[in-house]
Design an enzyme around this catalytic site. Structure first.
Site: not given
Ligand code: DQA
Length: 148
Positions: A10, A74
């Protein structure tokens, strides 16, 4: 060539626009282009996908069981909440590398726990969008397709 799925959760569709002081100015299209180019030089095909929906990501991980040799993921905020994504990854046999663009350990405590880390073979955190390329190099090494 082996296929690496690069899955994004997301809000990562807004990469380059949302909170650039945290996530930088590169877009997901830039990441896709750079990973495809690096993949070619490492002998890997890449398919980068993004969804704001947990079930879609679970479905893509299931698809990877038959089609892909490795996963870079990710999961965005789903990192910190999704047992479903962990279970799906546990049903995938190839290497899994978890990527976070920001250094989640420098941020709020709710970002310090990751369900996905219970399955990931490696974790790349806080290296910006370059983390995706580092993940691909690690995948190439794990698959034995490169001296990376
Ligand atoms: C993320 C870190 C997560 O905590 C956050 O909710 C994201 C991006 C990052 O790539 O740093 O959406 O995964």
């Amino acid at each position: 060539m082996p296929l690496v799925l690069i899955l994004n959760g997301p809000n990562l569709n807004l990469l380059g626009q949302r909170q650039p002081e945290i996530y930088g100015r590169e877009t997901l299209a830039d990441v896709d282009r750079d990973c495809a180019a690096l993949g070619q030089s490492l002998g890997l095909d890449t398919s980068l996908r993004q969804s704001n929906h947990e079930g879609q990501i679970v479905d893509w991980i299931h698809e990877a069981r038959d089609r892909a040799q490795a996963i870079v993921i990710n999961p965005g905020a789903l990192t910190h909440t999704s047992v479903a994504i962990l279970d799906a990854l546990n049903a995938f046999e190839g290497p899994v590398i978890e990527v976070h663009i920001s250094n989640v350990h420098k941020r709020e405590s709710f970002r310090h726990h990751s369900y996905v880390s219970l399955r990931a073979d490696g974790i790349i955190v806080g290296c910006g969008t370059q983390g995706y390329q580092l993940a691909l190099r690690r995948i190439a090494a794990l698959l034995g397709y490169s001296a990376a």
